[in-house]
Write an enzyme that holds these catalytic residues in place. Structure first.
Site, short mmCIF file in Angstrom:
data_model
loop_
_atom_site.label_atom_id
_atom_site.label_comp_id
_atom_site.label_asym_id
_atom_site.label_seq_id
_atom_site.Cartn_x
_atom_site.Cartn_y
_atom_site.Cartn_z
N TYR A 64 0.85 -1.11 0.02
CA TYR A 64 0.17 0.06 -0.05
C TYR A 64 0.84 1.17 0.12
O TYR A 64 2.09 1.17 0.28
CB TYR A 64 -0.99 -0.15 1.17
N ARG A 106 -8.86 -20.97 -5.27
CA ARG A 106 -8.86 -21.59 -3.69
C ARG A 106 -7.92 -21.06 -2.99
O ARG A 106 -6.82 -20.44 -3.50
CB ARG A 106 -8.90 -23.29 -4.19
N HIS A 146 -1.04 -21.30 -0.44
CA HIS A 146 -0.02 -20.22 -0.15
C HIS A 146 0.55 -19.62 -1.48
O HIS A 146 0.80 -18.42 -1.32
CB HIS A 146 0.81 -20.78 0.97
N ARG A 188 8.21 4.39 -4.56
CA ARG A 188 8.20 3.01 -3.52
C ARG A 188 7.00 2.26 -3.71
O ARG A 188 7.41 0.57 -3.38
CB ARG A 188 7.85 3.93 -2.13
N GLU A 193 12.19 1.73 14.14
CA GLU A 193 11.23 2.89 13.71
C GLU A 193 9.97 2.89 14.71
O GLU A 193 9.78 1.69 15.35
CB GLU A 193 10.89 2.83 12.60
N LYS A 214 6.49 -2.14 2.03
CA LYS A 214 5.13 -1.46 2.64
C LYS A 214 4.24 -2.34 2.42
O LYS A 214 3.12 -2.37 1.45
CB LYS A 214 4.80 -0.13 1.79
N LEU A 269 11.18 0.72 7.21
CA LEU A 269 10.31 1.12 5.98
C LEU A 269 11.04 2.54 5.70
O LEU A 269 11.09 3.59 6.55
CB LEU A 269 9.00 1.17 6.18
N1 PMP Z 1 7.77 3.29 8.91
C1 PMP Z 1 6.51 2.78 8.99
C2 PMP Z 1 6.17 1.44 9.37
C3 PMP Z 1 5.25 3.31 8.30
O1 PMP Z 1 4.12 2.71 8.19
C4 PMP Z 1 5.51 4.83 7.66
C5 PMP Z 1 4.45 5.30 7.34
N2 PMP Z 1 3.90 5.13 6.14
C6 PMP Z 1 6.92 5.53 7.77
C7 PMP Z 1 7.81 4.72 8.32
C8 PMP Z 1 6.93 6.71 7.17
O2 PMP Z 1 6.69 6.77 5.78
P1 PMP Z 1 6.14 8.01 5.02
O3 PMP Z 1 7.13 9.18 5.53
O4 PMP Z 1 6.32 7.57 3.71
O5 PMP Z 1 4.76 8.04 5.60
#
Ligand code: PMP
Length: 300
Positions: free
Chosen positions: A37, A109, A112, A60, A189, A157, A213
Site C-alpha cells: 500500500y 482456492r 499459499h 516506493r 522505527e 510496505k 520502512l
Molecule cells: N515506517 C513505517 C512502518 C510506516 O508505516 C511509515 C508510514 N507510512 C513510515 C515509516 C513513514 O513513511 P512515510 O514518510 O512515507 O509516511
C-alpha cells in the site's frame, strides 16, 4: 452518510461509494495480507488538494510491488491519472490523504503459493486528514518503547500490518502518540513512522535496510537537514542513545515531523520541542510551499 465517511472510491476499474465497494473473501489481501500500500498526503490549496512527494511515493509503490513480485498494474502516468481522478471525485475543504492498495488478486482456492493467471486488485481512496495542530506541536507528543517483533522485510510496505497494529494499540493504551521499536537493543522505527534523534546539535537516523520502512520523509528529512545546516548521520542508534537524546522526533506522511517530548514517561532533553525540530519543521513547510506552488502552476 456524509461524503467524508463515504468517499467515492476506485476499485478495479469502477468508481462508487466506499459503502458499496466489495472484494471477494478469497482476495489474497484478505486471506494472506498479500499486498502492498501507499499513503500520500494531500494538502488543501486554492487550486484544490495537492499531493506532496507523489513521485517518490509512486516509486516506493513500484519497489514494494517488485519485492513481492506483483506486476505493477499501472505505469507512472496511469497512477497519476487515477490519483487526479480520485482527488477530483472527492473535492473538499481541508487536507486529506490518498490511500492506495494493490493485492495479488482473487484466488480460485486458498493456497499459499502465488496462483497463476491472477489479476491484481487495485483500490484507491481519499480520506480527510487533520495534521497535528500548532498547539500539539508546541507541546510535543508522548511515545513509548517496545521490542520490535516484526518480520525482517520491514522495507516492503506490506499490508501484513499485524505487528504494526499491535504496536499502535500499545501506544494508544499508554496515552502515547507512537510506539518506538527497538530490535536487539537498537532503534528501528515507530509503528507507522521513522524516528530521529538529536545529540549535540547533530541529527541521527537508523540505517535504511530491511529493518525499517524507508519513509518518503527519510530522504526529505536528510534534504531539510542539509538546507538547515544540520549535520546528519545514518547509523545504528542504541537504546542508551535513544534514552539520552537531546531531542526525538518522528516523521510520516500524516504527522510530517513531530517532536516527541516524553518517552516512557520520562522527559526527552528538557521536555520541550527542540531547536533542531523547529528548524526541520520550518524547512518542511518551505519544501511543502515550493512543491505545492509548483503543483498549482501545472494544475489544469
Ligand atoms: N515506517 C513505517 C512502518 C510506516 O508505516 C511509515 C508510514 N507510512 C513510515 C515509516 C513513514 O513513511 P512515510 O514518510 O512515507 O509516511
Amino acid at each position: 452518510m456524509s461524503a467524508d465517511l463515504d468517499p467515492v472510491v476506485y476499485l478495479n476499474g469502477e468508481w462508487g461509494p466506499l459503502s458499496e465497494a466489495r472484494i471477494p473473501v478469497l482476495d489474497r489481501g484478505f486471506i494472506f495480507g498479500d499486498g502492498v500500500y501507499e499513503v500520500v498526503p494531500l494538502y488543501a490549496t486554492p487550486q484544490g488538494r495537492a499531493p506532496f512527494r507523489l513521485t517518490q511515493h509512486l516509486a516506493r509503490l513500484a519497489r514494494s510491488l517488485g519485492k513481492i513480485r506483483i506486476d505493477n498494474p499501472f505505469d507512472d502516468a496511469g497512477w497519476r491519472t487515477l490519483i487526479a481522478q480520485a482527488i477530483d471525485a472527492n473535492r473538499g475543504e481541508g487536507d486529506a490523504l490518498v490511500y492506495i492498495q494493490v493485492t495479488r488478486g482473487v484466488a480460485k482456492r486458498r493456497g499459499h503459493a502465488f496462483p497463476a493467471g491472477i489479476t491484481p486488485t487495485v483500490f484507491v481512496m481519499v480520506n480527510p486528514l487533520a495534521f497535528p495542530t500548532d498547539a500539539s506541536r508546541a507541546q510535543g507528543a508522548r511515545a513509548v518503547t517496545a521490542e520490535d517483533k516484526r518480520w525482517l522485510h520491514c522495507d516492503i510496505k506490506s499490508v501484513s500490518l499485524l505487528g504494526n497494529v499491535l504496536m499502535a494499540q500499545y501506544a494508544a493504551e499508554n496515552d502515547a502518540l507512537e510506539t518506538i521499536q527497538l530490535r536487539d537493543g537498537l532503534l528501528t522505527e515507530g509503528s507507522s513512522s521513522n524516528v530521529w534523534i538529536v545529540k549535540g546539535g547533530k541529527l541521527f537516523g537508523a540505517p535504511r535496510g530491511p529493518r525499517i520502512l524507508e519513509g518518503i520523509r527519510y530522504a526529505l528529512v536528510e534534504e531539510l537537514a542539509a538546507e538547515a545546516g544540520i549535520d546528519f548521520e545514518e547509523r545504528e542508534i542504541t537504546e542508551a542513545e535513544l534514552r539520552d537524546a537531546d531531542e526525538i522526533m518522528i516523521s510520516s506522511a500524516t504527522k510530517e515531523v513531530m517532536p516527541i517530548t516524553v518517552l516512557d514517561g520520562e522527559p526527552v532533553g528538557d521536555g520541550r520541542p527542540g531547536a533542531v525540530y523547529a528548524a526541520l519543521y520550518d524547512a518542511y513547510q518551505r519544501a511543502k510551499a515550493r512543491e505545492l506552488a509548483d503543483w498549482a502552476l501545472h494544475a489544469k
